[in-house]
Scaffold this motif. Structure first.
Motif, PDB file in Angstrom:
ATOM      1  N   GLN A  27       0.850  -1.180   0.000  1.00  0.00           N
ATOM      2  CA  GLN A  27       0.000   0.000   0.000  1.00  0.00           C
ATOM      3  C   GLN A  27       0.890   1.236   0.000  1.00  0.00           C
ATOM      4  O   GLN A  27       1.953   1.245   0.617  1.00  0.00           O
ATOM      5  N   TYR A  77     -16.659   1.500   5.455  1.00  0.00           N
ATOM      6  CA  TYR A  77     -15.467   0.873   4.919  1.00  0.00           C
ATOM      7  C   TYR A  77     -15.500  -0.580   5.361  1.00  0.00           C
ATOM      8  O   TYR A  77     -15.908  -0.891   6.484  1.00  0.00           O
ATOM      9  N   TYR A  94     -17.180  -4.499  -4.975  1.00  0.00           N
ATOM     10  CA  TYR A  94     -16.642  -3.494  -4.044  1.00  0.00           C
ATOM     11  C   TYR A  94     -17.301  -2.138  -4.300  1.00  0.00           C
ATOM     12  O   TYR A  94     -17.766  -1.459  -3.378  1.00  0.00           O
ATOM     13  N   TRP A 118     -14.563   3.686  -2.698  1.00  0.00           N
ATOM     14  CA  TRP A 118     -14.061   3.059  -3.912  1.00  0.00           C
ATOM     15  C   TRP A 118     -13.016   3.917  -4.646  1.00  0.00           C
ATOM     16  O   TRP A 118     -12.017   3.384  -5.130  1.00  0.00           O
ATOM     17  N   VAL A 144      -9.672   3.184  -3.366  1.00  0.00           N
ATOM     18  CA  VAL A 144      -9.255   1.800  -3.574  1.00  0.00           C
ATOM     19  C   VAL A 144      -8.954   1.527  -5.042  1.00  0.00           C
ATOM     20  O   VAL A 144      -8.066   0.744  -5.382  1.00  0.00           O
ATOM     21  N   TYR A 173      -5.391   1.206  -6.943  1.00  0.00           N
ATOM     22  CA  TYR A 173      -4.478   0.066  -6.836  1.00  0.00           C
ATOM     23  C   TYR A 173      -4.713  -0.979  -7.935  1.00  0.00           C
ATOM     24  O   TYR A 173      -3.923  -1.913  -8.064  1.00  0.00           O
ATOM     25  N   TRP A 175     -10.883  -8.766  -2.934  1.00  0.00           N
ATOM     26  CA  TRP A 175     -10.510  -8.354  -1.585  1.00  0.00           C
ATOM     27  C   TRP A 175     -11.169  -9.273  -0.563  1.00  0.00           C
ATOM     28  O   TRP A 175     -12.317  -9.714  -0.751  1.00  0.00           O
TER      29      TRP A 175
END
Length: 702
Positions: A189, A208, A228, A236, A239, A242, A247
């Motif tokens: 991360q 979350y 998601y 979102w 996220v 990435y 997940w």
């Protein structure tokens, strides 16, 4: 058409298992799939179990427990065997478990599935290479997490986990602190993008997955980006950067209590089959236990450091005329606190009846309370405060230790309710320092003797008179000895942990410390005190604040004081003084050792041997032929190559020695003959009370 008929047409059987009663009901199709007559049956759990491959049956409890905790279906692939153990077929079981206290009820289906071709492995949770890889992975992961001793170490292990068949490329661990969820650590991360999700209230309106998992204790699996985005649209955008595909957010449970959440993110789609969820849940359980253990260890370390900081004094501002440095290194076991301590106490400017003593005086104290536990640390704190109080009242060293002994005897006697076997004692060395003159008045209570390193690097043990350790007897006398520290000389006082740790006794341990003191040539006390600790423990990160090694056998406290100023030009004299009482004949060997230390670099080793022989003879004569004590004083002066050794042994007898002519077999009477033959000069000087026998040796050039 009835549901049973539809399922039978699809070759799907129905079964019902109640773990409370231990009975399993199957319909006709399920009975056929189990290798029994095709009719509805009620079986005992043992009878049903006999129809499944034993390896597969052992997996069922774990799969059901996982499904109960997650509120999902329990799904498994199982092999059916006959009475002889031959595999008849492979079936897929799907069931919905319902918890009923400690028991549960399962209602599910059985359906035959194709078996893998010969020579290939079935990648199921109970057969084939996947299962063997999973077991090996979980064993390795469990071993690595069990060995992690801190939260940081746990995070390193978690980041290095390589799961069989599916490996996450992003991990995050969240912990619960009050009503907040806090990011403990992450891997894969970015710190910048993790920032908005590093800490937030568990009841946040912007939901979350990790917060929901921490609130509910239920795992959340998001197999696709769409799942998601639809379920958590607010987070979102953070996220999405990435570019991950799946997940898993799993609760961290310790003792049935949710202590945080674990996120595993994947760069490729993962369906999160029961076997994959089982692995993730097992890892999360081990991770939670490791974090709980590490949290306790971290708290213990913080408590230890807090106790150390509160109990170990700051040495304070510089004192004109001296430099001071110190270290405390606790043992590696338990809370890593113990009974060793050091202190530096400012003394009153003047003491009634103590002429010549002025402002600037300090007391150096070092001690060791018996034990390496919290009680020893508590007694140490009380004793240290008591010593400070007695010293601040202006008492001389012997009175300070006498009062401290009475104090420790009183508090341990009261706490132990008369149990003498559990009563604690303490050793202590108390040094009153006059920086202006270098005078040291020393009282000792069962503690190792002080050591002095001269300006030219010579290291000398300084035996001083002493009494019993503190707390053994309520009324004990502690004689005071006086030394004078010359400019450039360094005093070392320490606890026995510095000497004896590592399997050494007093002799070999002292030789090790002696070598370090000699080899450390500069006057930087901080580097010298660190070198002394490294001599015992090697070079860890930071002995007094960093991670502590479990191999440490005893606490260590060491304190150095150096008198500043220019050493005497032309070579500072080396001196040693020692008193040997009539009741202490064993100290003659101490006198011999001190003289050898004084002459460690003497050019002629045979002269040094002669000096030791003459000192031994002179002191023994005093003890044998007089009723008083022998006082040895020795001094080496001058530049190397032209130095002079002068040794005097004084006693209180007025009777002068006379030369005798002993027979060949006589065991005595050769003292003066030895001096006449070995010394460059010698003599006997009467004094007002007693006499002094002396000799001199001159070092040969080169």
């Amino acid at each position: 058409m009835h549901t049973e008929d539809v399922l039978a047409a699809l070759a799907t059987g129905v079964w019902h298992w109640d773990t409370a009663s231990g009975m399993v009901r199957v319909d006709a199709e399920a009975a056929r799939l189990l290798g029994m007559p095709p009719e509805p049956l009620t079986l005992s759990e043992a009878a049903a179990r006999s129809r499944f491959h034993p390896v597969d049956w052992n997996e069922i409890n774990g799969i059901v427990t996982l499904a109960v905790s997650e509120g999902t279906l329990a799904e498994a692939r199982l092999r059916i065997v006959d009475e002889s153990g031959r595999v008849l077929r492979t079936v897929r079981s799907r069931s919905k478990p319902t918890a009923n206290g400690d028991d549960y009820v399962l209602i599910g289906t059985l359906q035959e599935v194709a078996e893998p071709p010969p020579g290939t492995a079935a990648n199921t949770p109970v057969t084939g290479d996947w299962r063997r890889s999973r077991e090996a992975f979980l064993l390795d992961a469990g071993r690595a997490l069990a060995e992690a001793g801190s939260t940081e170490a746990v995070m390193r292990v978690a980041a290095s986990l390589s799961m069989p068949g599916f490996e996450p490329d992003g991990l995050a661990v969240f912990g619960i602190t009050g009503d907040w969820l806090t990011l403990i650590g992450h891997h894969g991360q970015s710190s910048a993008t993790a920032g908005p999700l590093a800490e937030f209230p568990m009841s946040t309106a912007v939901d979350y997955p990790a917060a929901e998992v921490a609130r509910t204790g239920q795992a959340i699996y998001l197999p696709t980006p769409d799942s998601y985005r639809e379920r958590y649209p607010a987070v979102w955008p953070a996220v999405e950067a990435y570019h991950r595909q799946s997940w898993a957010f799993i609760p961290l449970l310790d003792g049935g209590v949710t202590i945080g959440a674990w996120m595993a993110a994947f760069a490729y789609p993962v369906s999160f089959s029961p076997e994959e969820r089982s692995v993730l849940t097992t890892v999360a359980r081990m991770l939670a236990q490791a974090l709980a253990r590490a949290g306790v260890a971290d708290n213990e370390r913080e408590l230890s450091l807090g106790l150390q900081r509160s109990m170990m004094p700051a040495l304070g501002p510089g004192i004109p005329g001296v430099k001071v440095a110190a270290r405390y290194v606790p043992t590696g076991g338990g809370l890593q606190v113990g009974g060793d301590w050091y202190d530096m106490i400012p003394l009153p400017g003047a003491v009634a009846g103590a002429a010549g003593k002025g402002a600037g005086r300090v007391a150096l104290v070092i001690g060791d309370v018996q034990g390496h536990d919290v009680r020893a640390a508590g007694l140490m704190g009380q004793l240290r405060i008591a010593l400070r109080a007695y010293a601040s009242e202006g008492h001389p060293p012997d009175a300070v230790l006498s009062r401290a002994s009475r104090f420790l005897y009183g508090i341990t006697d009261a706490n132990d309710e008369g149990d003498a076997s559990s009563q604690r004692f303490a050793t202590c060395l108390y040094v009153e320092v006059d920086p202006a003159t270098g005078t040291l008045d020393i009282a000792r209570a069962g503690h190792p003797d002080p050591t002095v390193r001269t300006a030219d690097g010579t290291v000398l043990a300084r035996p001083v008179d002493g009494g019993l350790p503190l707390g053994i007897e309520p009324d004990t006398d502690y004689p005071t000895s006086r030394l004078v520290l010359q400019p450039g000389e360094t005093l070392m006082i320490c606890t026995d942990g510095l000497i004896e740790t590592g399997g050494h006794d007093l002799e070999t341990g002292w030789a090790r410390i002696h070598k370090t003191l000699e080899q450390h040539a500069d006057d930087n006390l901080e580097s010298l005190v660190e070198a002394l600790v490294q001599t015992v423990h090697g070079p860890p990160e930071r002995h007094h604040t960093g991670p502590l090694s479990d191999r440490r056998e005893d606490d260590i406290a060491v304190l150095l004081m150096q008198r500043t100023g220019e050493p005497v030009r032309g070579g500072a004299p080396r001196r040693t003084v020692l008193t040997v009482a009539q009741a202490q004949p064993e100290r003659v060997s101490t006198a011999r050792r001190q003289l050898r230390e004084l002459l460690h670099d003497w050019a002629d080793p045979e002269q040094a041997d002669s000096a030791v022989l003459m000192v031994s003879e002179m002191m023994t004569n005093v003890l044998v032929h007089t009723d008083g004590d022998a006082v040895l004083s020795a001094e080496v002066s001058g530049e190397p190559g032209v130095r002079r050794l002068r040794v005097e042994v004084a006693d209180a007898s007025d009777e002068l020695p006379h030369k005798r002519r002993p027979g060949e077999l006589a065991s005595s009477g050769r003292g003066l003959m030895l001096m006449e033959g070995l010394a460059d000069r010698w003599g006997v000087d009467p004094r007002g009370s007693g006499k002094s026998t002396w000799f001199e040796l001159y070092e040969p050039p080169g």
